[in-house]
Design an enzyme around this catalytic site. Structure first.
Site, short mmCIF file in Angstrom:
data_model
loop_
_atom_site.label_atom_id
_atom_site.label_comp_id
_atom_site.label_asym_id
_atom_site.label_seq_id
_atom_site.Cartn_x
_atom_site.Cartn_y
_atom_site.Cartn_z
N TYR A 106 0.86 -1.18 0.00
CA TYR A 106 0.00 0.00 0.00
C TYR A 106 0.91 1.25 0.00
CZ TYR A 106 -3.37 3.42 1.63
OH TYR A 106 -4.16 4.53 1.75
N ASP A 177 0.02 -7.60 6.64
CA ASP A 177 -1.14 -6.73 6.38
C ASP A 177 -2.16 -7.59 5.64
OD1 ASP A 177 -3.01 -4.95 5.29
OD2 ASP A 177 -1.54 -3.33 5.12
N LYS A 202 -11.66 -0.83 4.93
CA LYS A 202 -11.90 -1.59 3.71
C LYS A 202 -12.97 -2.66 3.95
CE LYS A 202 -8.58 1.15 2.49
NZ LYS A 202 -7.16 0.78 2.45
C1 LIG Z 1 -5.99 1.31 2.88
C2 LIG Z 1 -4.86 0.45 3.29
C3 LIG Z 1 -4.04 0.80 4.37
C4 LIG Z 1 -4.23 2.11 5.13
O1 LIG Z 1 -5.45 2.15 5.79
P1 LIG Z 1 -6.27 3.52 6.06
O2 LIG Z 1 -7.46 3.01 6.80
O3 LIG Z 1 -6.59 4.11 4.74
O4 LIG Z 1 -5.40 4.40 6.87
C5 LIG Z 1 -3.04 -0.08 4.73
N1 LIG Z 1 -2.84 -1.24 4.06
C6 LIG Z 1 -3.61 -1.59 3.01
C7 LIG Z 1 -3.34 -2.87 2.32
C8 LIG Z 1 -4.63 -0.77 2.60
O5 LIG Z 1 -5.38 -1.12 1.55
#
Ligand SMILES: *Cc1c(COP(=O)(O)O)cnc(C)c1O
Length: 383
Positions: A106, A177, A202
């Site tokens: 990301y 992640d 998400k």
């Molecule tokens: C969106 C995202 C983030 C960051 O999250 P936010 O809620 O936008 O701060 C981190 N890792 C991945 C894989 C993401 O898609």
């Protein structure tokens, strides 16, 4: 007193498996929003368990219990965004520490590592954690391995069990992640990771209405360190936002199934389109990560990336979609199309983008729950 049950995932989305926390004394089925900054003490040296919402709040705690149980963790902490969670996590490292990280992350995570963490003398090596020899990058200062799988946006897959073994052998923390598949399709802690990250914005939230982030850990030691950090830096999730994410998670199982079903149909349609040069989706048998995905995940998810013939066509699609929104973010019920080049990965150097294949002909789709016929109609008219 209720018996502690060993619920399956779809049920765990609705009920905490901690005794007595699913309802307050009113019997409310929807967990209440404890919109209180502070809590009265019954007496000196006495606490209800809640003192001040920066430390803990009942609504946030209930959400943390549910996410912890979905990931089979020891503890989960809810933050005000995914980036707040990752920033807090980076506070467990010290100047001089070295982290081996995936090279297709990301964009915001790379921005954090290269600008904020680097300034604090934490160093990073970015490698292809799915293919490169990770051990050859380990130095006496290495403290952790950090991966996303599947990656954003190129959908590369890393073998979690294999990397967990390397991390264990060298006494490194293994951080995954897990945003792209959500705990519904993948549980890295069960496969040997130490810390799981989610952008709760998400799939967990699922409605494109709230930012949130999570860290889920596998040990009391990590939990203690991170609880100290969250209360000290103050980036915990607010009660109302905690409630919105709780409500989102209730439908995680049906959303994930429906979104994946739609994604598989769009992948098949893209594959028959002669203006599409490549489709990147781990559920395709010729995707290099297909076998590993089948082994470590319960699904392939609803994120897919595709490459069209020319950058002009990519731009035309972005400006012609009508139902599908041209927007950043992913995982929600609405289908979104993203141009990684100028959106999620705009802050990366040209060189870094080229290294991972993020070119002006690459588009990313986060497939939602709309009727599949409408989605395919919209894509065909945009092409
Ligand atoms: C969106 C995202 C983030 C960051 O999250 P936010 O809620 O936008 O701060 C981190 N890792 C991945 C894989 C993401 O898609």
């Amino acid at each position: 007193m209720k018996l502690k049950m060993n619920y399956k995932l779809a049920t765990k989305c609705l009920y905490s498996d901690k005794e007595g926390t699913s309802c307050d004394k009113s019997g409310a089925i929807s967990f209440p929003i404890y919109q209180s900054a502070t809590f009265a003490h019954p007496g000196v040296g006495n606490s209800t368990g809640y003192d001040y919402s920066r430390l803990q709040n009942p609504t946030r705690e209930h959400l943390e219990d549910i996410v912890c149980s979905l990931e089979s963790g020891y503890d989960a902490l809810a933050f005000s965004s995914g980036m707040a969670a990752i920033s807090a996590l980076m506070e467990i490292f010290s100047p001089g520490d070295h982290i081996i990280s995936g090279n297709d992350l990301y964009g915001g995570s790379i921005r954090l590592f290269d600008n904020i963490n680097h300034k604090n003398q934490i160093t990073f090596d970015y490698i292809d954690t799915g293919n490169d020899d990770i051990e050859s990058y380990i130095t006496p200062s290495t403290k952790a391995i950090y991966v996303e799988t599947p990656t954003n946006p190129m959908m590369n897959v890393t073998d979690i069990v294999k990397v967990a073994a390397i991390a264990k052998k060298h006494n490194l923390l293994f951080i995954v992640d897990n945003t792209f598949l959500s705990p519904y399709f993948q549980n890295p802690l069960v496969l040997g990771a130490d810390i799981v990250i989610h952008s709760g914005t998400k799939f967990l939230g699922g409605h494109n209405d709230t930012l949130a982030g999570f860290l889920v850990v596998n040990s009391a030691e990590l939990s203690e360190k991170l609880r100290f950090i969250i209360k000290t830096i103050g980036s915990g999730l607010a009660p109302f936002d905690s409630w919105l994410i709780l409500r989102g998670i209730k439908t995680l199982s049906i959303r994930m199934e429906r979104q994946q079903k739609n994604a598989i149909k769009i992948v098949a349609w893209l594959q028959t389109n002669e203006k599409v040069k490549n489709v990147y989706y781990p559920g395709l048998p010729d995707h290099p990560g297909y076998e590993i995905s089948k082994k470590q995940s319960r699904g392939f998810g609803s994120m897919l990336t595709f490459e069209v013939e020319t950058s002009d066509l990519a731009l035309k699609i972005l400006s012609s979609v009508q139902l599908i929104h041209f927007a950043e973010s992913l995982g929600g019920v609405e289908t979104l199309i993203t141009y990684p080049m100028t959106q999620t990965h705009a802050d990366l150097s040209q060189e870094k983008r080229e290294e991972t294949g993020i070119t002006p002909t690459i588009l990313r789709l986060s497939v939602g729950i709309e009727d599949i016929d409408d989605l395919i109609y919209d894509l065909s008219q945009a092409f």
